[in-house]
Design an enzyme around this catalytic site. Structure first.
Site, mmCIF file in Angstrom:
data_model
loop_
_atom_site.group_PDB
_atom_site.id
_atom_site.type_symbol
_atom_site.label_atom_id
_atom_site.label_comp_id
_atom_site.label_asym_id
_atom_site.label_seq_id
_atom_site.Cartn_x
_atom_site.Cartn_y
_atom_site.Cartn_z
ATOM 1 N N HIS A 1 0.908 -1.016 0.255
ATOM 2 C CA HIS A 1 0.170 -0.277 0.145
ATOM 3 C C HIS A 1 1.420 1.244 -0.375
ATOM 4 C CE1 HIS A 1 -3.564 -1.821 0.409
ATOM 5 N NE2 HIS A 1 -3.500 -2.617 1.265
ATOM 6 N N ASP B 1 -0.881 -4.971 6.132
ATOM 7 C CA ASP B 1 -1.787 -5.567 5.144
ATOM 8 C C ASP B 1 -1.451 -5.779 4.210
ATOM 9 O OD1 ASP B 1 -1.982 -3.065 4.958
ATOM 10 O OD2 ASP B 1 -3.831 -3.641 4.572
ATOM 11 N N GLU B 2 -2.088 -7.020 3.698
ATOM 12 C CA GLU B 2 -2.120 -6.878 1.952
ATOM 13 C C GLU B 2 -0.913 -6.806 0.907
ATOM 14 O OE1 GLU B 2 -6.775 -6.303 0.782
ATOM 15 O OE2 GLU B 2 -5.754 -4.811 0.593
ATOM 16 N N VAL B 3 0.204 -7.095 1.829
ATOM 17 C CA VAL B 3 1.953 -7.743 1.235
ATOM 18 C C VAL B 3 1.209 -7.993 -0.167
ATOM 19 C CG1 VAL B 3 4.268 -7.185 0.936
ATOM 20 C CG2 VAL B 3 2.790 -6.608 3.101
ATOM 21 N N GLU C 1 -2.136 -9.249 9.565
ATOM 22 C CA GLU C 1 -1.522 -10.363 8.707
ATOM 23 C C GLU C 1 -0.409 -10.385 9.150
ATOM 24 O OE1 GLU C 1 -3.816 -8.164 7.634
ATOM 25 O OE2 GLU C 1 -3.593 -8.324 5.184
#
Lengths: 537, 519
Positions: free
Chosen positions: B262, B322-324, B375
């Protein structure tokens, strides 16, 4: 160039010829960097730029125009569009020395036929126009003022401020006219009252999207905000409160504000269902429901068996037909619940006498027929929701049917047009139903004529309406929920059917939404991004 | 005019019914009676009790008195003469505030005590609280107790309230990266948060889409990473204003700088920070997450977070995590070499852990605590035991209820957001579903339950900007607010609907026209 609608639209010679020429050139690809919404029928632009200086630009009438400075529709529009073009920007000084051969100083407006300056727009109003943007004088030509209004909107969308702050327009040639004559927005002022200010704001936004019908679902079960002259008790007792009322003056204000923008106001007084609020101010109008042979104290639809019902309706609709100048009145007729009628012994008795058996649809038809006849004696035409057709009411030819049920609406369109009735499409455009994400794409991708039928049948599709029902909507959230989602419907109903490229639409609509924001409409974003001029709503 | 009499009495009935049931969120303990006292706006005042630790000059309360005076009476105080109505009601001309513990200039924190008691009877009209933060909550409650008759007279009923929050962390997330929110939108939101007794503004400042936070150590970040470096940024002054505005309302500002994913908007301002993605054996020209293989990265983070630690006074920072997406890392030969050197094999979670751990060490060296998205826990990053894990995934890898059990079993404190993504919209009264969430409905010991410190309503910005933020947020976030403040037993939907509907109108109709939530 397809023409449609009640076989009464006439495109006079000159424009028809231009349109025919335009129809041969591909259109969509020509949109380039332009931010037009909805896209016109034909658009040619060149890289040649013209500059406008706010202090040295004006709108004027061509000497040959049939309309002049006494035409209020145009004078008001000139002032409005001057503001939309220049008023919202910070003026940058120091770039006013524009070489005269590069300056656009005037938009000269020419109306070819009787301009209809003092008329109300109608279903047959001619909205076509041609726009020639060049220096020093650009020209906007139309048969009537209605076309001029649409052309002014387009002209305002062609002008942008370059990075030095100079107002700029590309040399362009536009020929344009709507695909469908009926392009509406339905608002619901019964579930929640909408202040007049909010309605006027909606009319502004409608004009930016070339909508031309405000379908005003003014009353329903929940409240009766319409202040009737003949029956003041209807709103005295049936409105949410005495401040949640539209006075005759409010209604006039809305109608005139709409007229100045080339928008018709189509009033809906839905009956015999959806009328709970009518009962409070009009005794004996609604059917008393029975429970175990006793009146239960609750009420159902309008009581169709009493003469008093029809004399009341006749007087009320007489008033409505005078207050609202449009040729059409929407009579509703949707979602009639038969339980209460079934429970009432007097209704059952009436059914027996009329030989309706147990078929309450026949009773509903009987009622609708009475009302439809009433309207036609008032020299008005009726629009009804699809149930009235589905339930085999004997409709007068020319009665317009509005299709709202989502399940296989194409089949419904096919059936209704096969029976020879004009239709308005709303089924795929219930904008009050919200979802996460870019649902505008699905509204945009609707193909209104994608049903089996003859060319004559397709001609009977006079247009569509985006509906924003009021259960969960009031003045706090109406605008961002409606715009720019309704804009997708706007383009579908105005632009040629080949205009379907979603990527190009996304690009243009993103910018159009920012333009609306700049003009004071709190239109919500399509997706991640920004506007140079963020809303301060 | 039988009609208008009827209308009149209906309004009166509505006013009666409205007064005690108008509270939102519902207090822990309340007793109220029909006995009412008249309030005359001209003579009414908020006063400090003689033995209060806070006295005139206490910024938090002085300002709050002013605010609530305006909210309650607006300009009407000076327009209306004393009503001539004579009833058997006595008058209340003050609310006396007694704060036990001194402290008006500090910032609220996770440990702040927000308890208060409110006593309105014949003898007294007293708001008693441990801290100024509790007094703020009590003032809001008091303002909701006051009602107005159709003739315009203000009343308050005899009432006893003893109140405290169920959870200490009651947050709202705004995303100013997907769309920029003008400062006014943020400040307005803080106002409405205070009306709902929220106490944490989780400010998701930056993300892939834009970098509006103006850093004074790295001004290029905003210059190159914002939507428009002149207009779509938050200057140091803006940030200060938000923090102070929040403080005066007892609201913490929890700043989030989400990495290593992000972060696309960080790239243009800090060359070399992001991982260059490869297509075959050549750089493709696109970039992925922060490059975890370079020392420069950590030097940058070290300097950057030093600034952030100073600018934001709250003990906690939100570090994201988050969300890597591993695709880009996988494509890059330098990263592959680094993985080999470190012995990570093919496990990119290990690389992620390496990055996060290094970052956490940097931030803890600045004396800060941290919150991270789930995460970080799911990927088994070794974190300090006092780390707070924010649970946001509804179903995957496990249902959020299960995730709460896992997080707390591992001994970490947890924040719940998964069922409260308010940016997701559907047709109808979805506030009910939001309202009925029970944060502690997971299998676990009492000690585990005690580790759930609260939750956050999240308003992500993909489809939200200043045009639609307010009606999309309110009153739906109100449902979260009551869930996090009120007793677990307060869960009757009809009762909630009545009060929430009333509260919404209250927000709309207050003299200062509080704000505009949707129906």
């Amino acid at each position: 160039m397809e023409q449609r609608g009640l076989a009464r639209l006439r495109l006079p010679g000159l424009l028809a010829l231009l349109a025919a020429l335009a129809a041969r050139t591909p259109r969509v690809s020509a949109s380039g960097d332009l931010n037009l919404w909805p896209l016109p029928v034909s658009l040619k632009t060149t890289p040649r730029l013209f500059y406008l200086s706010p202090g040295n630009f004006f709108f004027g009438h061509s000497p040959t125009s049939k309309a002049g400075p006494s035409c209020a529709v145009l004078q008001e529009a000139f002032r409005r569009y001057y503001d939309y073009i220049f008023g919202f920007y910070k003026w940058h000084h120091g770039h006013n020395k524009i070489p005269s051969e590069m300056e656009l100083q005037k938009l000269e407006v020419s109306v070819i036929m009787d301009p209809e300056c003092d008329s109300f727009p109608s279903i047959t109003s001619d909205e076509s126009y041609t726009l020639l943007v060049k220096g020093p004088v650009a020209t906007l030509t139309a048969n009537r003022v209605w076309g001029v209004l649409r052309g002014l909107e387009t002209f305002s969308q062609l002008i942008y401020q370059d990075s030095y702050g100079t107002f700029t327009a590309n040399e362009s040639n536009i020929v344009d006219s709507p695909r469908f004559p009926h392009r509406g927005i339905l608002i619901d002022t019964s579930r929640h009252f909408l202040p007049v200010k909010t309605i006027l704001k909606t009319l502004d936004a409608m004009a930016f999207n070339k909508f031309n019908v405000l379908h005003w679902h003014i009353v329903d079960d929940q409240s009766f905000p319409y202040q009737s002259i003949s029956f003041p008790e209807l709103s005295n007792k049936g409105s949410y409160s005495l401040s949640h009322v539209y006075t005759p003056n409010d209604v006039r204000t809305v109608i005139e504000y709409a007229r100045l923008r080339g928008i018709r106001v189509l009033p809906e007084f839905d009956s015999p269902g959806h009328t709970e609020s009518w009962g409070k101010g009009q005794k004996d109008l609604l059917t008393p429901c029975y429970h175990a042979r006793e009146p239960s104290g609750t009420f159902g639809p309008i009581n169709p068996i009493l003469n008093s019902t029809y004399s009341f309706l006749s007087k009320l609709f007489k008033e409505i037909s005078t207050v609202f100048p449009d040729e059409f009145i929407h009579l509703g007729g949707d979602e009639v619940n038969f339980n209460c009628w079934e429970s009432n012994p007097a209704v059952l008795n009436f059914m027996m006498n009329k030989g309706f058996g147990k078929n309450f649809k026949k009773l509903q038809s009987f009622y609708m027929q009475m009302v439809l006849d009433m309207i036609s004696t008032m020299k008005k035409r009726s629009i009804v929701w699809q149930e009235v057709y589905d339930d085999e009411g004997k409709l007068l030819p020319g009665t317009v049917v509005q299709v709202w049920k989502m399940g296989d609406f194409y089949k419904e369109l096919e059936n209704i047009t096969a029976a020879g009735f004009p239709v308005i499409i709303s089924a795929p455009w219930y904008l009050d139903v919200i979802n996460y994400g870019q649902d505008w794409r699905q509204y945009y991708s609707v193909k209104p004529l994608n049903f089996a039928g003859t060319p004559e049948q397709k001609q009977l599709v006079i247009g569509g309406e985006a509906c924003i029902w009021g259960e969960y909507v009031d003045a706090t959230n109406l605008t961002p929920r409606l715009w720019p989602r309704a804009s997708a419907v706007g383009e579908r109903l105005w632009s040629p059917q080949e205009v379907t490229d979603l990527d190009d639409a996304y690009r243009r609509l993103t910018r159009h939404r920012c333009r609306m924001v700049r003009r004071g409409i709190a239109a919500q974003p399509l997706f991640t991004g920004y506007c140079e001029h963020e809303g301060r709503m | 005019m039988a009609g208008s009499t009827l209308r009149f009495s209906l309004l009166l009935a509505a006013a009666f019914a409205g007064r005690a049931t108008a509270l939102w969120p519902w207090p822990q303990y309340i007793q109220t009676s029909e006995l009412r006292y008249t309030i005359f706006p001209q003579s009414f005042q908020f006063q400090y009790h003689l033995s209060s630790a806070a006295q005139v000059g206490c910024s938090v309360l002085d300002e709050a008195f002013q605010r609530y005076r305006d909210l309650l009476f607006g300009s009407v105080a000076f327009r209306f003469p004393h009503p001539i109505e004579k009833r058997h009601t006595s008058e209340k001309n003050s609310l006396v505030v007694l704060v036990v513990t001194p402290g008006c200039d500090q910032f609220p924190s996770l440990g702040s005590v927000e308890n208060y008691t409110l006593t309105i009877n014949d003898e007294q009209s007293l708001l008693l609280s441990e801290t100024v933060w509790g007094a703020l909550r009590g003032l809001e409650t008091f303002s909701q107790l006051i009602w107005r008759s159709p003739e315009g007279t203000f009343y308050v009923n005899k009432t006893d309230i003893e109140d405290f929050p169920r959870f200490p962390h009651r947050g709202l997330l705004l995303d100013t990266s997907r769309h920029y929110l003008p400062l006014a939108s943020i400040l307005d939101t803080l106002d409405v948060m205070a009306y709902n007794k929220f106490n944490v503004f989780h400010w998701h400042l930056v993300d892939d889409s834009s970098f509006p936070y103006e850093s004074f150590t790295f001004p290029e970040l905003t210059k190159k990473g914002s939507y428009n470096p002149a207009t779509h940024i938050y200057t140091a002054q803006d940030v200060k204003e938000v923090i102070e505005y929040a403080r005066l309302r007892g609201i913490r500002v929890l700043a989030e700088f989400d990495t290593p994913g992000h972060t696309l908007s960080w790239g243009p301002g800090v060359p070399g920070l992001l991982t260059p993605c490869y297509s075959g054996s050549h750089p493709s020209g696109t970039f992925g997450p922060v490059n975890p293989a370079l020392n420069n990265t950590y030097e940058f983070m070290s300097t950057f977070f030093l600034e952030i630690s100073t600018v934001f006074p709250d003990f906690y920072l939100h570090l994201g995590g988050d969300e890597v997406d591993f695709t880009c890392w996988k494509s890059n030969p330098d990263i592959q070499a680094f993985m080999k050197k470190k012995g990570f094999g093919d496990d990119f979670k290990k690389l992620e852990s390496f990055y996060i751990q290094t970052l956490l060490d940097i931030v803890s060296a600045y004396g800060k605590g941290y919150v991270v998205w789930q995460e970080v826990f799911d990927n088994k990053v070794k974190v300090r035991p006092d780390t707070i894990i924010q649970v946001w995934r509804e179903e995957i890898p496990v249902k959020y209820v299960k995730e709460l059990a896992l997080v707390t079993r591992a001994g970490f404190r947890a924040l719940l957001s998964a069922p409260w993504y308010l940016n997701h919209i559907t047709y109808g009264p979805d506030w009910k579903e939001i309202y009925l969430v029970e944060p502690l409905a997971f299998e676990g010991s009492p000690e585990q339950k005690a580790l759930v410190i609260g939750g956050e309503a999240c308003m992500w910005g993909e489809y939200v900007d200043s045009t639609n933020l307010v009606p999309r947020l309110w009153p739906r976030a109100g449902a979260v607010a009551e869930r996090l403040w009120s007793n677990k037993m307060v869960s009757n939907l009809d009762f909630a609907f009545k009060r929430l509907a009333h509260f919404r109108c209250e927000l709309l109709s207050s003299p200062e026209s509080r704000h505009t939530p949707h129906p």
